[in-house]
Motif scaffolding. Structure first.
Motif, PDB file in Angstrom:
ATOM      1  N   HIS A 153       0.832  -1.205   0.000  1.00 50.07           N
ATOM      2  CA  HIS A 153       0.000   0.000   0.000  1.00 50.07           C
ATOM      3  C   HIS A 153       0.867   1.255   0.000  1.00 50.07           C
ATOM      4  N   GLY A 154       0.466   2.245  -0.784  1.00 48.50           N
ATOM      5  CA  GLY A 154       1.253   3.464  -0.897  1.00 48.50           C
ATOM      6  C   GLY A 154       0.430   4.701  -0.610  1.00 48.50           C
ATOM      7  N   THR A 155       0.732   5.771  -1.341  1.00 46.54           N
ATOM      8  CA  THR A 155       0.043   7.036  -1.073  1.00 46.54           C
ATOM      9  C   THR A 155      -0.403   7.694  -2.377  1.00 46.54           C
ATOM     10  N   ALA A 156       0.367   8.655  -2.877  1.00 45.45           N
ATOM     11  CA  ALA A 156      -0.063   9.454  -4.026  1.00 45.45           C
ATOM     12  C   ALA A 156      -0.110   8.631  -5.312  1.00 45.45           C
ATOM     13  N   ALA A 157      -0.986   9.067  -6.229  1.00 45.49           N
ATOM     14  CA  ALA A 157      -1.161   8.373  -7.515  1.00 45.49           C
ATOM     15  C   ALA A 157      -1.841   9.340  -8.477  1.00 45.49           C
ATOM     16  N   PRO A 158      -1.849   9.036  -9.767  1.00 42.26           N
ATOM     17  CA  PRO A 158      -2.534   9.917 -10.718  1.00 42.26           C
ATOM     18  C   PRO A 158      -4.041   9.739 -10.706  1.00 42.26           C
ATOM     19  N   MET A 159      -4.742  10.823 -11.044  1.00 42.55           N
ATOM     20  CA  MET A 159      -6.169  10.786 -11.346  1.00 42.55           C
ATOM     21  C   MET A 159      -6.320  11.078 -12.835  1.00 42.55           C
ATOM     22  N   PHE A 160      -7.405  10.595 -13.417  1.00 39.86           N
ATOM     23  CA  PHE A 160      -7.653  10.806 -14.838  1.00 39.86           C
ATOM     24  C   PHE A 160      -9.026  11.442 -15.023  1.00 39.86           C
ATOM     25  N   VAL A 161      -9.081  12.459 -15.855  1.00 39.07           N
ATOM     26  CA  VAL A 161     -10.343  13.149 -16.150  1.00 39.07           C
ATOM     27  C   VAL A 161     -10.577  13.076 -17.650  1.00 39.07           C
ATOM     28  N   ILE A 162     -11.743  12.560 -18.037  1.00 43.89           N
ATOM     29  CA  ILE A 162     -12.095  12.367 -19.435  1.00 43.89           C
ATOM     30  C   ILE A 162     -13.316  13.221 -19.760  1.00 43.89           C
ATOM     31  N   GLY A 163     -13.282  13.885 -20.898  1.00 44.99           N
ATOM     32  CA  GLY A 163     -14.443  14.637 -21.364  1.00 44.99           C
ATOM     33  C   GLY A 163     -14.667  15.925 -20.610  1.00 44.99           C
ATOM     34  N   GLY A 164     -15.883  16.452 -20.727  1.00 46.88           N
ATOM     35  CA  GLY A 164     -16.226  17.693 -20.043  1.00 46.88           C
ATOM     36  C   GLY A 164     -15.450  18.890 -20.538  1.00 46.88           C
ATOM     37  N   GLN A 165     -14.920  18.792 -21.759  1.00 47.58           N
ATOM     38  CA  GLN A 165     -14.104  19.862 -22.338  1.00 47.58           C
ATOM     39  C   GLN A 165     -12.896  20.176 -21.460  1.00 47.58           C
TER      40      GLN A 165
ATOM     41  N   GLN B 287       8.975   7.635   3.716  1.00 44.74           N
ATOM     42  CA  GLN B 287       8.814   6.249   4.170  1.00 44.74           C
ATOM     43  C   GLN B 287       8.581   5.307   2.983  1.00 44.74           C
ATOM     44  N   GLY B 288       9.294   5.560   1.907  1.00 46.20           N
ATOM     45  CA  GLY B 288       9.196   4.695   0.745  1.00 46.20           C
ATOM     46  C   GLY B 288       8.056   5.013  -0.195  1.00 46.20           C
ATOM     47  N   ASP B 289       7.322   6.084   0.097  1.00 46.03           N
ATOM     48  CA  ASP B 289       6.151   6.443  -0.714  1.00 46.03           C
ATOM     49  C   ASP B 289       6.346   7.789  -1.401  1.00 46.03           C
ATOM     50  N   LEU B 290       5.619   7.968  -2.476  1.00 44.56           N
ATOM     51  CA  LEU B 290       5.600   9.265  -3.145  1.00 44.56           C
ATOM     52  C   LEU B 290       5.007  10.330  -2.227  1.00 44.56           C
TER      53      LEU B 290
END
Length: 353
Positions: free
Chosen positions: A285-297, A314-317
Motif C-alpha cells: 500500500h502506498g500514497t499518491a497516484a494519478p487521477m484521470f479526467v475524461i471529457g467535459g471539455q 517512508q518509501g512512498d511518493l
C-alpha cells in the motif's frame, strides 16, 4: 480480481476491458440533460491502483532500480511525453489523451495519508481530513444543498451496496445493480401526513424514493439505445447503463458518438497508489497516484510534476495535489457551485478545464 494482473487487460472505455471498479455512479444538476448542462461520472478503482505502472516515469532510472520485478520496459511504454507514458494495455487512454479528451493529474493525495483501504476510501468519499470523521459524503452534502426538493435520481450508484460519497441528510440518490431489472410495482403508502414516529417517516420517504427512482430509470431507458459494442465485462456493462441513462435524460460511452462528451466529465481515481519499491511479487500500500479526467471539455493536459522517486516519505511518493482541489474544480467549473459550502477548504485546481 487479482489486482496484480488487472493491467494485463486490454482495451479502453469503448473498445475493451479497462480497470474493473467495484462501483460506477454518476449524477447531474437538472432533471433533463440538455446542451450546456453538466453530468459527472466517477469510476473508483477500489484496491489501490498502482499509478506508477499506469502512467509510467520510464525515463527515470530509479523506476527500474526500485522495481526490478514489475517495471514496464521502455519499449513497451506507449504515448511517451515529457518522460511519462501509459501502460501498453491502455491504448484507449493514450488515444483519448492525444485527442485532447483526457487530462492526467499527477501525484494526487492528501496530508498524513492512511494506508488502510477502508479508511482511505472513507477519506476520499467524505473529503475529510485524515484525522477527522464525517458521516455524510461530499456528493451527498452537495446534493442536500443543490436539490430544492427531494430528487431520488440526482445521484445513481451502480452497485449492490450504497456508497458513502452520496450519503446526505436527504435520500437524493439511489443504488441499483441492474437498471434494466430495477422495476418496482406500485407500493406507495399514504405519506402526505407525518406520523409521530420520525424514524418511520424517514423509512417511508426512502421507500417512496426507491419507487420514484425506479420509475425515472425505466423512463430513461425507454428513451435510449446502445449504438456501439461495449466490452463484455462488469465495467463495460456499467458504462453502457450510464450512457443510456444520460442519453435518456436521466441525470446520472458512447457519449462522444452522441455528441454528449462535452457535457459529461468522467473521473477515474483510487483511494491510494502503491509503494515505489516492489516487494518481489508486487507492491505494498502506498500514497499518491494519478487521477484521470475524461471529457467535459477538459484541456487534455498533464498536470503536476513527474513523480520524484529520489525524494520519498517512508518509501512512498509525496503528494503534490490534494484530491479535494480536484473536487473543488469539478464543483466550481462544471456545476457552478461554491465548494466551500460543503466544507472543502482546498483551492480549486486550475488548468483542468
Amino acid at each position: 480480481m487479482n489486482r496484480r494482473n488487472f493491467l494485463s487487460l486490454t482495451g479502453t472505455l469503448t473498445g475493451g476491458a479497462l480497470l474493473l471498479p467495484d462501483f460506477l455512479y454518476s449524477y447531474g444538476t437538472q432533471k433533463n440533460l440538455i446542451i450546456g448542462e453538466q453530468c459527472l461520472v466517477f469510476i473508483q478503482l477500489n484496491g489501490g491502483n498502482d499509478g506508477l505502472n499506469t502512467f509510467i516515469p520510464f525515463e527515470d532510472p530509479l523506476y527500474y532500480d526500485l522495481r526490478p520485478k514489475i517495471a514496464i520496459s521502455k519499449e513497451d511504454v506507449i504515448s511517451k511525453t515529457k518522460g511519462m507514458g501509459f501502460h501498453p494495455a491502455l491504448k484507449g487512454f493514450a488515444q483519448m489523451q492525444q485527442n485532447g479528451d483526457l487530462s492526467v493529474i499527477q501525484n494526487v493525495g492528501y496530508p498524513e495519508p492512511n494506508r488502510s483501504h477502508f479508511r482511505s476510501q472513507e477519506i476520499w468519499q467524505t473529503a475529510s481530513d485524515s484525522n477527522k470523521y464525517v458521516n455524510e459524503g461530499w456528493l451527498g452534502r452537495y446534493l442536500d444543498l443543490q436539490c430544492v426538493s427531494h430528487t431520488p435520481t440526482a445521484g445513481i450508484n451502480i452497485d449492490s451496496i450504497d456508497n458513502l460519497s452520496l450519503k446526505g441528510d436527504s435520500p437524493n440518490s439511489i443504488t441499483v445493480k441492474d437498471p434494466d431489472r430495477f422495476k418496482i410495482k406500485n407500493i406507495k403508502e399514504e405519506t402526505g401526513m407525518l406520523s409521530e414516529n420520525s424514524s418511520l417517516d424517514f423509512v417511508r420517504k426512502v421507500a417512496n424514493s426507491v419507487l420514484e427512482g425506479s420509475e425515472e430509470i425505466q423512463k430513461a431507458l425507454t428513451k435510449s439505445t446502445t449504438e456501439i459494442s461495449y466490452p463484455k465485462n462488469a465495467l463495460g456493462k456499467n458504462l453502457e447503463w450510464i450512457g443510456r441513462l444520460i442519453k435518456g435524460n436521466l441525470n446520472s460511452q458512447d457519449l462522444k458518438q452522441a455528441n454528449l462528451l462535452q457535457n459529461v466529465t468522467i473521473v477515474v481515481f483510487s483511494e491510494f497508489g502503491r509503494r515505489v519499491k516492489d516487494n518481489g511479487n508486487g507492491t505494498d500500500h502506498g500514497t499518491a497516484a494519478p487521477m484521470f479526467v475524461i471529457g467535459g471539455q477538459n484541456r487534455g493536459k498533464i498536470i503536476g510534476n513527474n513523480p520524484n522517486l529520489s525524494d520519498l516519505s517512508q518509501g512512498d511518493l509525496k503528494y503534490q495535489i490534494d484530491f479535494r482541489s480536484v473536487y473543488a474544480s469539478l464543483l466550481k467549473e462544471k456545476m457552478a457551485f461554491d465548494y466551500t459550502k460543503i466544507g472543502i477548504k482546498s483551492p480549486h485546481l486550475q488548468g483542468l478545464f
